[in-house]
Design an enzyme around this catalytic site. Sequence first.
Site, PDB file in Angstrom:
ATOM      1  N   HIS A  97      -7.714  -5.506  -0.490  1.00  0.00           N
ATOM      2  CA  HIS A  97      -6.551  -4.616  -0.573  1.00  0.00           C
ATOM      3  C   HIS A  97      -5.286  -5.441  -0.421  1.00  0.00           C
ATOM      4  O   HIS A  97      -5.009  -5.997   0.636  1.00  0.00           O
ATOM      5  CB  HIS A  97      -6.645  -3.562   0.539  1.00  0.00           C
ATOM      6  CG  HIS A  97      -5.597  -2.510   0.480  1.00  0.00           C
ATOM      7  ND1 HIS A  97      -5.156  -1.955  -0.698  1.00  0.00           N
ATOM      8  CD2 HIS A  97      -4.905  -1.885   1.481  1.00  0.00           C
ATOM      9  CE1 HIS A  97      -4.240  -1.040  -0.434  1.00  0.00           C
ATOM     10  NE2 HIS A  97      -4.062  -0.988   0.863  1.00  0.00           N
ATOM     11  N   SER A 153       0.835  -1.188   0.000  1.00  0.00           N
ATOM     12  CA  SER A 153       0.000   0.000   0.000  1.00  0.00           C
ATOM     13  C   SER A 153       0.882   1.255   0.000  1.00  0.00           C
ATOM     14  O   SER A 153       1.709   1.415  -0.897  1.00  0.00           O
ATOM     15  CB  SER A 153      -0.954  -0.063   1.199  1.00  0.00           C
ATOM     16  OG  SER A 153      -2.018   0.833   1.048  1.00  0.00           O
ATOM     17  N   ASP A 194      -8.888  -4.202  -5.872  1.00  0.00           N
ATOM     18  CA  ASP A 194      -8.348  -3.424  -4.751  1.00  0.00           C
ATOM     19  C   ASP A 194      -9.089  -2.098  -4.624  1.00  0.00           C
ATOM     20  O   ASP A 194      -9.123  -1.307  -5.571  1.00  0.00           O
ATOM     21  CB  ASP A 194      -6.853  -3.167  -4.971  1.00  0.00           C
ATOM     22  CG  ASP A 194      -6.148  -2.709  -3.710  1.00  0.00           C
ATOM     23  OD1 ASP A 194      -6.681  -1.802  -3.030  1.00  0.00           O
ATOM     24  OD2 ASP A 194      -5.075  -3.234  -3.408  1.00  0.00           O
TER      25      ASP A 194
END
Length: 519
Positions: free
Chosen positions: A488, A240, A458
């Site tokens: 995610h 991320s 995502d």
Amino acid sequence: MLRVLRWTAGVAAALLVAGCGGGGSGGGPDESKGTGPAGRHDEASTTAAPSAADPPSSLTSQRLQWRRCGAAEDSTAPGDEWRCATLKAPLDWSKPGGATIGLALIRARATGNHRIGSLVFDFGGPGGSGVSTMPYYGALASGLRERYDLVSFDPRGVGASEGVRCRGDRETEAAEAVDATPDDPAEEKAYFQDAADFGKGCERAAGRLLAHISTTDTARDMDLLRHVLGDRTMHYFGISYGTELGGVYAHLFPRRVGRMILDAVVDPTADTVGHAKNQARGFQRALEDYLRSTGQDPERGTRRIAALLKGIDARPLPTASGRKLTQTLALTGVILPLYSEAGWPRLTEALKSAGQGDGSGLLALADQYNERRSSGRYGTRSHAQRAISCLDDKQRPTLARTKRLLPEFERISPVFGDYLGWDTAGWCHDWPVAGQYDTPRVSAPGAAPILLVGNTGDPATPYEGARRMADELGEGVGVELTWKGEGHGAYGNGSECVDSTVNAYLLDGTVPKDGKVCS
């Protein structure tokens, strides 16, 4: 006020289902190098001349004192295989011989006899604590521990590394009543006043540190950590926001990149407004996938949820705790389960209850997202996230520009668009420190191949970001792997194809063909 966090799926799943701790026993410090293409790059990099950006020897020669880790607040201490230490780093990297700060580290030594080196993790946010997350994620990465020491850290301004707390618990709870999608001048005034107050609180709490917690600062901290750990190159697993950090590191130190995985890739070409639009698309896409999974028409289901939120805006729902479920809290409660498919059943239950006039389910989800404990105490992840991102981001969209953008945001997502549109103006409003760039610089000519993993489902970092990161890193550097999945992040999320490809790259140096797809 809350911005959508860019954090690892494993963390979100841990909030939604029972978490698990790290396992395994300690291993020895064998310094064997890896084989394959990435291993060859490591070998070549050992002959490189020291960079002018190298920290002073007073920092690179420090010896870390590894001790058993203590327990974080409201949690138990990690197992015996985990050890913690503090790294001394410059407060201001332009003055590396000046004042220093302490950065909290955690490590589990490799278990096998053919150790490659350290594998450093960043789990995203920004604002996520690597020290508290690594033992949980270590269970997912147990196969990697055969050949790597698993290492993580709390970036500067986060957790045990001079963590920033910008307001107290009572102020935080009171701020939850502020409407994050203002409907009239009075609500607009309250919205922007809350933003300004938050920034002033950060300035009071952090002092000089507030100007030195950027992504660039943390990337330099990572290279200092590499020095002190004794690794010739940086082996790294960024998730991320950790992908943005990895890209910035690669740009600063391209010849020091070893085997680098970037999973759930942030789009480095997106500015403040572009990032908000990306997330509006990503969460709308995830919401529609969720609705299809329950047999609902995505368009009708979206309209139903948007109408529910609009009704809550006019009349907050009661909950079993006695607190009211506001529109902002309700939206937060919808957001959290979309980070992981494991959370979809809870979203169904919470929406059903809210439709019947009980906001307890959505409030419970929002409290998990906001790190609100049963005692009424809040975590500080969102404080650090805002302080770091507002130092990074130069752009400060005005109220007038935001209002012009709102119709486009609402077209992108009737559920999330209005909130994310307003966020572009409110997030860094009247921030006490100037931002550093419009978009991060991640070009890394000469770096070893970097594996980028994008997930088509995502919500927080839409999969298009992986291709854009690959293009920005440069020809021959960014290698894209796509997973047609949900949630995610991709690694450890249920795809044997993704896991085996990542493991082969990290353990054997096998670089897959650019554009490989795992379905």
